[in-house]
Design an enzyme around this catalytic site. Structure first.
Site, PDB file in Angstrom:
ATOM      1  N   ASN A   1       0.801  -1.219   0.000  1.00 22.40           N
ATOM      2  CA  ASN A   1       0.000   0.000   0.000  1.00 22.40           C
ATOM      3  C   ASN A   1       0.840   1.277   0.000  1.00 22.40           C
ATOM      4  O   ASN A   1       0.326   2.357  -0.305  1.00 22.40           O
ATOM      5  CB  ASN A   1      -0.952   0.021   1.196  1.00 22.40           C
ATOM      6  CG  ASN A   1      -0.222  -0.169   2.516  1.00 22.40           C
ATOM      7  OD1 ASN A   1       0.371  -1.224   2.751  1.00 22.40           O
ATOM      8  ND2 ASN A   1      -0.253   0.820   3.379  1.00 22.40           N
TER       9      ASN A   1
ATOM     10  N   THR B   1     -26.088  -9.048  11.045  1.00 23.67           N
ATOM     11  CA  THR B   1     -27.008  -8.736   9.954  1.00 23.67           C
ATOM     12  C   THR B   1     -26.265  -8.093   8.783  1.00 23.67           C
ATOM     13  O   THR B   1     -25.559  -7.110   8.948  1.00 23.67           O
ATOM     14  CB  THR B   1     -28.112  -7.775  10.437  1.00 23.67           C
ATOM     15  OG1 THR B   1     -28.814  -8.392  11.523  1.00 23.67           O
ATOM     16  CG2 THR B   1     -29.095  -7.464   9.319  1.00 23.67           C
TER      17      THR B   1
ATOM     18  N   CYS C   1       5.883  11.156  10.042  1.00 25.20           N
ATOM     19  CA  CYS C   1       6.791  12.316  10.049  1.00 25.20           C
ATOM     20  C   CYS C   1       7.340  12.523  11.451  1.00 25.20           C
ATOM     21  O   CYS C   1       7.182  13.587  12.049  1.00 25.20           O
ATOM     22  CB  CYS C   1       6.045  13.556   9.582  1.00 25.20           C
ATOM     23  SG  CYS C   1       5.178  13.287   8.041  1.00 25.20           S
TER      24      CYS C   1
END
Length: 417
Positions: free
Chosen positions: A164, A254, A361
């Site tokens: 990715n 569900t 970073c």
């Protein structure tokens, strides 16, 4: 019609006036598919487990969607299980070895997505032995390293299909063949899991030809709705958790029938257009690389992509040769030396270009990119790397504009930093 109007309005006002280059994070949804989902959620709202006519109608659409996904992947529909996305699919397959009371060693890599790295790390805490393989500097795993790591104690091998961060395509067919042959040699089935989230619908895959046990796909990476994905299981697994028995008990709860239907439409559309999309993406990515190379202090990750973006690699097979590209044309990682990734992402965002940080970073080791660290990328590159990821709607002129603005902004930032 209301949903269609909203979709077009949002697209025209928040996408067309800006340039979205973060497709690997999530894709721009197809507004026609959104319209289908909206209408389906109204017309087919019933619980697919209910026995009344409305429930039966929902169940039929659910199974129609399963069949459509199976047809797109050229597999049997009994091997398709719907989930909430790639993360859940990865977790279900990896943790299934606990439910099956399988013991032994797990072989994986340091270039996996966190939804694979984290559950494997937790299994390690529970007592599993884990072997993590570093990639080559190209970001590609050497099949020989996997083969040499296999033992009679190996229980699971987990390898990502397309990374990715860098777009490196792993030789999963070769790896599947190695694992299958070794399993036959020792008379024990070693499970092979493959995270296909950045691959499905974007590069060719053949699950029937390979001996992959688990393959995972996420809808929102291919312009489908968020919150739905699938898990392909070659053989039935023991469920991670219990419930009402939906999805053959593999993933109880569900089903979101409308979103699953939208996902099936998105997957079929992506597969139908895969060849023309990938050829278009290759041209765009080549254009992007050639323009980035002109920018001072810009470095492509990995370096091999500068002159060999799409060159094929030969893997010997008993039934002939298997040719594959080494990098996905949809993902490109690079950095501007001495400009922190977060600074560059924000500067470009203010100019209307949306990219993402390819690595954290921070100098904090916990936040370093495991993928770039595995590739032995220099520290400056790890802290400055950003990712551009494109999609079918990305235009060549947008990439040229991006590079022009990037050059201007990088000059300004280098003078300030």
């Amino acid at each position: 019609m209301l949903m269609d109007f909203i979709s077009v309005f949002l697209y025209n006002n928040f996408v067309m006036k800006n340039i979205y280059l973060d497709w690997a994070a999530t894709s721009i949804p197809d507004h026609k598919i959104l319209q289908n989902i909206y209408e389906t959620s109204i017309e087919t709202f019933a619980n697919a487990s209910s026995l009344h006519s409305l429930g039966i109608k929902a169940k039929k659409l659910l199974e129609k969607s399963r069949e459509q996904c199976a047809n797109a992947l050229k597999v049997d529909k009994k091997n398709i299980f719907f989930t909430s996305g790639g993360t859940e699919s990865n977790n279900l397959s990896i943790y299934s070895i606990i439910r099956k009371k399988i013991k032994g060693t797990i072989i994986s890599t340091n270039i996996e997505h966190p939804s694979v790295l984290s559950p494997i790390g937790q299994l390690e805490d529970l007592g599993f032995n884990v072997i993590r393989i570093d990639s080559e500097k190209s970001g590609i795993i050497d099949p020989d390293k996997i083969e040499k790591s296999l033992t009679e104690n190996t229980a699971l091998v987990a390898i990502i299909h397309v990374n990715n961060e860098t777009g490196a395509i792993q030789p999963i067919n070769k790896l599947a063949e190695i694992i299958y042959k070794y399993s036959n040699k020792i008379g024990k089935n070693i499970l092979f899991h493959c995270d296909g989230v950045q691959a499905a619908g974007k590069i060719p895959i053949n699950l029937t030809r390979s001996n992959i046990d688990f393959y995972t796909i996420s809808s929102h990476k291919i312009s489908g709705p968020k919150g739905v994905g699938l898990l392909y299981c070659r053989k039935k697994i023991e469920p991670l958790y219990k419930g009402g028995g939906q999805e053959s008990g593999i993933r109880p709860g569900t089903e979101n029938v409308a979103n699953i239907f939208g996902f099936s439409l998105a997957l079929q559309q992506a597969v139908d257009n895969i060849n023309q999309n990938i050829e278009s993406a290759k041209k765009k990515c080549s254009l992007l690389i050639s323009n980035l190379k002109k920018i001072k202090e810009c470095r492509i990750i990995p370096e091999q992509r500068i002159d060999a973006t799409f060159f094929p690699q030969q893997y010997d097979r008993a039934d002939g040769s298997d040719m594959q590209d080494l990098f996905s044309p949809y993902i490109l990682n690079f950095y501007i030396k001495n400009i922190p990734a977060e600074v560059l992402v924000r500067a470009m965002s203010e100019k209307g270009f949306f990219i993402s940080a390819g690595a954290a970073c921070s100098s904090n080791k916990k936040n370093e990119s495991q993928t770039l660290k595995s590739m032995k990328v220099e520290k400056a590159g790890m802290l400055s790397s950003v990712r551009v990821s494109i999609g079918p709607q990305t235009k060549e002129e947008e990439l040229i504009d991006f590079c022009n603005v990037l050059e201007e902004e990088s000059k300004k930032l280098l003078n300030v930093i």
